[in-house]
Structure formats: structure tokens, C-alpha cells
Motif scaffolding. Structure first.
Motif, PDB file in Angstrom:
ATOM      1  N   ARG A   1      -2.431  18.001   3.305  1.00 10.61           N
ATOM      2  CA  ARG A   1      -3.308  17.487   2.257  1.00 10.61           C
ATOM      3  C   ARG A   1      -3.307  15.964   2.172  1.00 10.61           C
ATOM      4  N   ALA A   2      -2.690  15.320   3.109  1.00 18.30           N
ATOM      5  CA  ALA A   2      -2.701  13.862   3.131  1.00 18.30           C
ATOM      6  C   ALA A   2      -4.119  13.369   3.440  1.00 18.30           C
ATOM      7  N   PRO A   3      -4.549  12.252   2.858  1.00 19.19           N
ATOM      8  CA  PRO A   3      -5.914  11.748   3.085  1.00 19.19           C
ATOM      9  C   PRO A   3      -6.150  11.387   4.545  1.00 19.19           C
ATOM     10  N   GLU A   4      -7.351  11.663   5.001  1.00 20.20           N
ATOM     11  CA  GLU A   4      -7.704  11.449   6.411  1.00 20.20           C
ATOM     12  C   GLU A   4      -7.990   9.987   6.741  1.00 20.20           C
ATOM     13  N   GLY A   5      -8.733   9.305   5.878  1.00 25.13           N
ATOM     14  CA  GLY A   5      -9.260   7.991   6.251  1.00 25.13           C
ATOM     15  C   GLY A   5      -8.380   6.800   5.947  1.00 25.13           C
ATOM     16  N   GLU A   6      -7.314   6.977   5.189  1.00 27.08           N
ATOM     17  CA  GLU A   6      -6.497   5.831   4.789  1.00 27.08           C
ATOM     18  C   GLU A   6      -5.689   5.290   5.966  1.00 27.08           C
ATOM     19  N   ARG A   7      -5.580   3.952   6.030  1.00 32.89           N
ATOM     20  CA  ARG A   7      -4.801   3.292   7.078  1.00 32.89           C
ATOM     21  C   ARG A   7      -3.683   2.477   6.435  1.00 32.89           C
ATOM     22  N   VAL A   8      -2.540   2.440   7.106  1.00 32.15           N
ATOM     23  CA  VAL A   8      -1.373   1.730   6.602  1.00 32.15           C
ATOM     24  C   VAL A   8      -0.937   0.709   7.642  1.00 32.15           C
ATOM     25  N   VAL A   9      -0.697  -0.526   7.190  1.00 29.73           N
ATOM     26  CA  VAL A   9      -0.283  -1.603   8.092  1.00 29.73           C
ATOM     27  C   VAL A   9       1.168  -1.969   7.814  1.00 29.73           C
ATOM     28  N   PHE A  10       1.988  -1.977   8.885  1.00 33.69           N
ATOM     29  CA  PHE A  10       3.395  -2.337   8.768  1.00 33.69           C
ATOM     30  C   PHE A  10       3.680  -3.618   9.554  1.00 33.69           C
ATOM     31  N   PRO A  11       4.162  -4.682   8.892  1.00 35.34           N
ATOM     32  CA  PRO A  11       4.690  -5.839   9.641  1.00 35.34           C
ATOM     33  C   PRO A  11       5.891  -5.391  10.465  1.00 35.34           C
ATOM     34  N   GLN A  12       5.985  -5.872  11.678  1.00 39.01           N
ATOM     35  CA  GLN A  12       7.028  -5.421  12.590  1.00 39.01           C
ATOM     36  C   GLN A  12       8.242  -6.341  12.592  1.00 39.01           C
ATOM     37  N   ASN A  13       9.404  -5.740  12.795  1.00 36.17           N
ATOM     38  CA  ASN A  13      10.637  -6.515  12.842  1.00 36.17           C
ATOM     39  C   ASN A  13      10.817  -7.251  14.159  1.00 36.17           C
ATOM     40  N   SER A  14      10.336  -6.667  15.270  1.00 35.44           N
ATOM     41  CA  SER A  14      10.660  -7.197  16.599  1.00 35.44           C
ATOM     42  C   SER A  14       9.509  -7.920  17.276  1.00 35.44           C
ATOM     43  N   LYS A  15       8.312  -7.903  16.692  1.00 36.61           N
ATOM     44  CA  LYS A  15       7.191  -8.599  17.315  1.00 36.61           C
ATOM     45  C   LYS A  15       6.213  -9.063  16.254  1.00 36.61           C
ATOM     46  N   ASP A  16       5.348  -9.968  16.630  1.00 37.79           N
ATOM     47  CA  ASP A  16       4.440 -10.582  15.660  1.00 37.79           C
ATOM     48  C   ASP A  16       3.301  -9.668  15.253  1.00 37.79           C
ATOM     49  N   GLU A  17       2.826  -8.855  16.129  1.00 36.20           N
ATOM     50  CA  GLU A  17       1.652  -8.040  15.842  1.00 36.20           C
ATOM     51  C   GLU A  17       2.007  -6.881  14.906  1.00 36.20           C
ATOM     52  N   ASP A  18       1.202  -6.720  13.826  1.00 36.30           N
ATOM     53  CA  ASP A  18       1.431  -5.637  12.882  1.00 36.30           C
ATOM     54  C   ASP A  18       1.092  -4.286  13.510  1.00 36.30           C
ATOM     55  N   LEU A  19       1.725  -3.253  12.969  1.00 33.84           N
ATOM     56  CA  LEU A  19       1.455  -1.892  13.412  1.00 33.84           C
ATOM     57  C   LEU A  19       0.568  -1.203  12.381  1.00 33.84           C
ATOM     58  N   GLU A  20      -0.537  -0.635  12.832  1.00 34.57           N
ATOM     59  CA  GLU A  20      -1.431   0.083  11.937  1.00 34.57           C
ATOM     60  C   GLU A  20      -1.380   1.573  12.261  1.00 34.57           C
ATOM     61  N   ILE A  21      -1.137   2.374  11.235  1.00 37.94           N
ATOM     62  CA  ILE A  21      -1.055   3.821  11.416  1.00 37.94           C
ATOM     63  C   ILE A  21      -1.948   4.500  10.373  1.00 37.94           C
ATOM     64  N   SER A  22      -2.134   5.793  10.529  1.00 34.35           N
ATOM     65  CA  SER A  22      -2.895   6.547   9.534  1.00 34.35           C
ATOM     66  C   SER A  22      -1.963   7.052   8.437  1.00 34.35           C
ATOM     67  N   ALA A  23      -2.540   7.349   7.283  1.00 34.71           N
ATOM     68  CA  ALA A  23      -1.753   7.933   6.197  1.00 34.71           C
ATOM     69  C   ALA A  23      -1.198   9.290   6.607  1.00 34.71           C
ATOM     70  N   LYS A  24      -1.886   9.964   7.536  1.00 35.79           N
ATOM     71  CA  LYS A  24      -1.395  11.239   8.058  1.00 35.79           C
ATOM     72  C   LYS A  24      -0.077  11.047   8.811  1.00 35.79           C
ATOM     73  N   ASP A  25      -0.014   9.991   9.625  1.00 32.41           N
ATOM     74  CA  ASP A  25       1.220   9.709  10.364  1.00 32.41           C
ATOM     75  C   ASP A  25       2.368   9.416   9.407  1.00 32.41           C
ATOM     76  N   LEU A  26       2.067   8.656   8.358  1.00 31.56           N
ATOM     77  CA  LEU A  26       3.088   8.365   7.356  1.00 31.56           C
ATOM     78  C   LEU A  26       3.534   9.645   6.651  1.00 31.56           C
ATOM     79  N   SER A  27       2.575  10.495   6.321  1.00 30.58           N
ATOM     80  CA  SER A  27       2.886  11.755   5.655  1.00 30.58           C
ATOM     81  C   SER A  27       3.756  12.655   6.523  1.00 30.58           C
TER      82      SER A  27
END
Length: 478
Positions: free
Chosen positions: A265-291
Motif C-alpha cells: 500500500r505504499a504510494p507509487e509515485g513518491e520519490r525520496v532523495v538521500f544525500p550520500q556519505n561516500s560520494k557527492d551525487e545524491d541517491l534517488e529512490i521510490s517510496a516503494k523501495d523505502l517501504s
């Protein structure tokens, strides 16, 4: 007459909470709350004394500001950690004399049980009646007003906790300037968030805090089993941080904003951005992956609880599961638990204005415990016709026979003194003197007694506790 306020002190798994309430019809009216997150407490225990003390002081100030009262007396709740539950039966005999059961007789019964020694490492903090039996004839829930000729028996539960945990929490509260009126265990307090049918049929309460999850099983109207796992909302946050290589702060923010405990039941379209510890580029994942990560972690926590309940032989949970605590705020917790078990599941959120958060459930239940015992033992009854001298003499005699001054008696005396003060305030009559501003108060003198001479040398070493707390923990140093 002034209002009687109940103040609960909750030293939780990552924060200190204060809730101020008053009895309102058949419930509790909340007039103020305070909460301070601190590194001084962890998993319901004192981790850093000075930080915890500062956290208590700050929380009291916040609650005082909202409630607009001065706070110096509290009900302390202790966690289930290292708790032990046993059941005892105690009887008073009346030898054929017609005796009307009142709060004092009930108090004496519970006191006799409280004086019993469980072990050298544990202290009894809660004695709760399961049922009363009058003259070995009939069982009642509250025997006050009933006439007995032969006996009054109580079937009671005893909750004992680790002495060190109890002492440290109480000492910290005392150093923060608070007097402890009474102490109750979460294991008993949780009964107030259950319905009567849930307690009878068999239910499990799960209180998911930041670093600790407490659970308790109730059946046939009483507490039957308790347990803890050293995991909670912060455990989920840490797994997210590790999985997506980000800082704990960012992981926790993502959990609170986008987290869902049930993948389906996690939302399909939401995106989550995580600043990374080991590199400059942020990581973007779906709310499904987080769920997905949250669901697996929380399911593991639930399974650990279920396995412990199974080992204890608990398999009848017809009343269902009740989830509360800060982590219960997360979306999908109920859906996930329903997917795992076949019983009823509900999330408990307090209904009182100003405290409609599951993290306040335990503190509000502590207030309800205080009200319950005050009603059962008639602590708030005013009686100005008794002889204060005789009462003082009787108190002295009782103290000589006891090494543990009763919290019950402390509460009763404080309430009585408060009530007498209120009577003095409201029953002022003009004197016969000619001065219009003069008045007199027609009341009996209250006799105070001191028991300092009864202290042992070890108690004197701990005299920095001061005042009431020194008496509360008196027997810990015997």
C-alpha cells in the motif's frame, strides 16, 4: 475546592515526557504536556545522570508553561525492563465482627503484600488487585461499603523491577526537584488503553518506542505476561541509513515524511532523495523501495515478539493486538500486522485534546492508574472530625513496624493535608474582635512527626536524596 492535578513523569527510550491531567467524568482531561529529547536516557533507563536531570527540568518547565501550574509532585512510571510478575493472596480476618469495608482496609491488604520481599535485586513497585473475596462467599471488583463478618481476601498481582533501575530513575527525578507520589509499572498502566473485552478475551499491547519495544499480554481481566525487545523506531532508521548509505538524520526524516510499513500500500509515485556519505551525487529512490526496507525490519521485530509469546505458551489472543508508542505514527503499521496475524489489530491514539499522539499513551495511562488507586483507597476523602493526635500516634507505631514507608500512605497524607488546607481557605469566619480585617480559622492542629532517628547509617550516607525520596528508597539500603 481547588482542582486535583495528576502529573505523570515518563522517562522513555529517547525522551522525557510530562503529562498533566485531571479526572474528568470517567476519563482524564489533559491540561498540559512537555517533551524533551535527550541522550541522557536510553531504552527507559538513565544513561547520563546530568543530561537526564536537565531533560527532566526542561520538560517540567514546558509542561508548567502550558498547564499554568507549578509542578513538584509526580507519578513515576517505570518500564517493563527486567520486570517480574507474580500473584499473591492476602487475607484480613474479622473474627465474626460486622465490619464495613473501606479504603483503609483495602490499603492494609495491599500494604501487606507490598512489604513482602521478592528478591534482593528487585523492588516491588506495583501491587494491583485482580479481585476481592468477602467472607469466602462472593467475588467483587470493589468491596467498599460491603459488610464482612469473617474475612476480606484480595487476589493481587505484584510487579517488581530491577532495584538499580528504580533507584536511578527516582534519584534523578528527586535531584530535578520532584517529589514522587507513587510509582507504577507500564505493565499495569497498559490496562487503561485496553477495553474490558480486550482484557478479558486475551490481548497483546505493543508499545514501540524509539529504542525499546515493550509488550504485555492480558487475559481474564488481568496482566499475565510481559516482555521487551531492544529495538524500536531508531532501529528502523538505522537500517534505512545503512541500506541507502546516508546519514541517520536524513534516514529519519525520510522515514517520517515518506515511510510506509506495508509495501503493498505504499504510494507509487513518491520519490525520496538521500544525500550520500561516500560520494557527492545524491541517491534517488521510490517510496516503494523505502517501504520495502521498513516492512522487512518491522516484520522482524514483530516476529521476535511472537516467538517469545509462543515460548511462554501464549496462543489465545482473541482480543487482538493493540499497537501504540511513537512508531505507531507511521503509515501502514496496522496493515502490516494484519497481514501477519489473523486477529484484530488497532492503533491506540489518545483521544484527549493536546495529547493526541501515541507516544503519550503510556504517560496518560499512568495518570489513569493514579486516579484508579485514589478512588479505590479513598485518598481524597475529607474527614475533619478524626483526632489528629490519635492518628499521629498510630502513624508512629506503624512506622516502627515497617522499614519501607508506604507510597500509599504518603499519597494519602499529602492529599489529606491538601484537603485540610483547602478547607482552611474556604471556611474562614469573622472573629469577635473589633478589627474588620481579622479572621480566625476553626480547625484542628495538624501534628507532624519526624522519623529521622530511625534512619540507619547507610541511609545517612544517601541523605542527599532529601525529603520524600529518601523515605521512598529507604529500604533499598537496608
Amino acid at each position: 475546592m481547588k482542582e486535583q492535578y495528576y502529573v505523570a513523569l515518563d522517562i522513555g527510550s529517547s525522551s522525557v515526557k510530562i503529562v498533566v491531567g485531571e479526572k474528568f467524568h470517567d476519563g482524564v482531561n489533559i491540561i498540559g504536556t512537555g517533551q524533551t529529547f535527550t541522550d541522557g536516557v536510553s531504552k527507559g533507563m538513565i544513561r547520563d545522570f546530568d543530561l537526564a536531570k536537565s531533560g527532566i527540568i526542561d520538560t517540567v518547565k514546558k509542561a508548567e508553561l502550558i498547564a499554568n501550574i507549578d509542578i513538584d509532585e509526580v507519578f513515576l512510571k517505570v518500564p517493563i525492563t527486567n520486570s517480574n510478575i507474580i500473584f499473591e493472596t492476602e487475607t484480613l480476618r474479622f473474627s465474626g465482627r460486622d465490619t464495613e469495608i473501606d479504603g483503609e482496609l483495602i490499603e492494609e491488604l495491599l500494604e501487606n503484600i507490598r512489604f513482602k520481599e521478592i528478591s534482593e535485586d528487585q523492588e516491588i513497585v506495583t501491587v494491583f488487585p485482580v479481585s476481592f473475596i468477602v467472607d469466602d462467599l462472593h467475588e467483587v471488583e470493589d468491596p467498599k461499603g460491603i459488610i464482612a463478618r469473617e474475612s476480606l481476601t484480595v487476589n493481587a498481582g505484584i510487579i517488581a523491577v530491577d532495584r538499580t533501575l528504580f533507584l536511578n530513575m527516582g534519584n534523578c527525578a528527586a535531584e530535578a526537584g520532584l517529589n514522587i507520589i507513587d510509582v507504577t509499572s507500564d505493565a499495569y498502566n497498559y490496562t487503561h488503553i485496553l477495553t474490558e473485552s480486550e482484557i478479558e478475551l486475551g490481548s497483546v499491547v505493543m508499545d514501540i518506542g524509539a529504542d525499546l519495544t515493550q509488550y504485555a499480554y492480558y487475559k481474564d481481566g488481568a496482566l499475565r505476561y510481559t516482555g521487551i525487545i531492544p529495538a524500536g523506531g531508531n532501529t528502523i532508521t538505522q537500517v534505512i541509513a545503512n541500506e541507502f548509505n546516508t546519514d541517520f538524520h536524513y534516514a529519519n526524516r525520510a522515514k517520517e515524511q515518506y515511510g510506509h510499513a506495508f509495501y503493498d500500500r505504499a504510494p507509487e509515485g513518491e520519490r525520496v532523495v538521500f544525500p550520500q556519505n561516500s560520494k557527492d551525487e545524491d541517491l534517488e529512490i521510490s517510496a516503494k523501495d523505502l517501504s520495502d526496507v521498513i516492512e522487512v525490519t518491522l516484520e522482524d521485530m514483530f516476529m521476535e515478539i511472537f516467538e517469545d509469546l509462543a515460548r511462554a505458551g501464549i496462543n489465545d489472543i482473541s482480543g487482538g493486538f493493540v499497537v501504540t508508542g511513537g512508531t505507531a505514527n507511521m503509515r501502514g503499521v496496522r496493515d502490516l500486522l494484519l497481514d501477519i496475524v489473523s486477529e484484530k489489530v488497532r492503533i491506540h491514539i489518545p483521544t484527549q485534546m493536546g495529547a493526541r499522539k501515541p507516544e503519550f499513551s503510556s504517560a496518560i495511562a499512568t495518570i489513569e492508574s493514579g486516579i484508579r488507586f485514589d478512588e479505590l483507597l479513598d485518598y481524597v476523602t475529607i474527614d475533619n472530625h478524626e483526632s489528629d493526635y490519635d492518628e499521629a500516634e498510630e502513624t508512629i507505631e506503624e512506622e516502627k513496624q515497617s522499614i519501607f514507608p508506604s507510597l500509599f500512605k504518603e499519597r494519602k497524607e499529602q492529599n489529606k493535608n491538601r484537603d485540610v488546607a483547602e478547607v482552611e481557605e474556604y471556611y474562614i469566619e469573622p472573629s469577635d474582635e473589633t478589627h474588620e480585617d481579622d479572621s480566625y480559622i476553626e480547625n484542628e492542629e495538624i501534628i507532624e512527626t519526624s522519623h529521622e532517628k530511625d534512619e540507619s547509617p547507610k541511609e545517612k550516607e544517601k541523605s542527599d536524596f532529601g525529603g520524600f525520596m529518601k523515605k521512598v528508597f529507604k529500604n533499598l539500603f537496608e
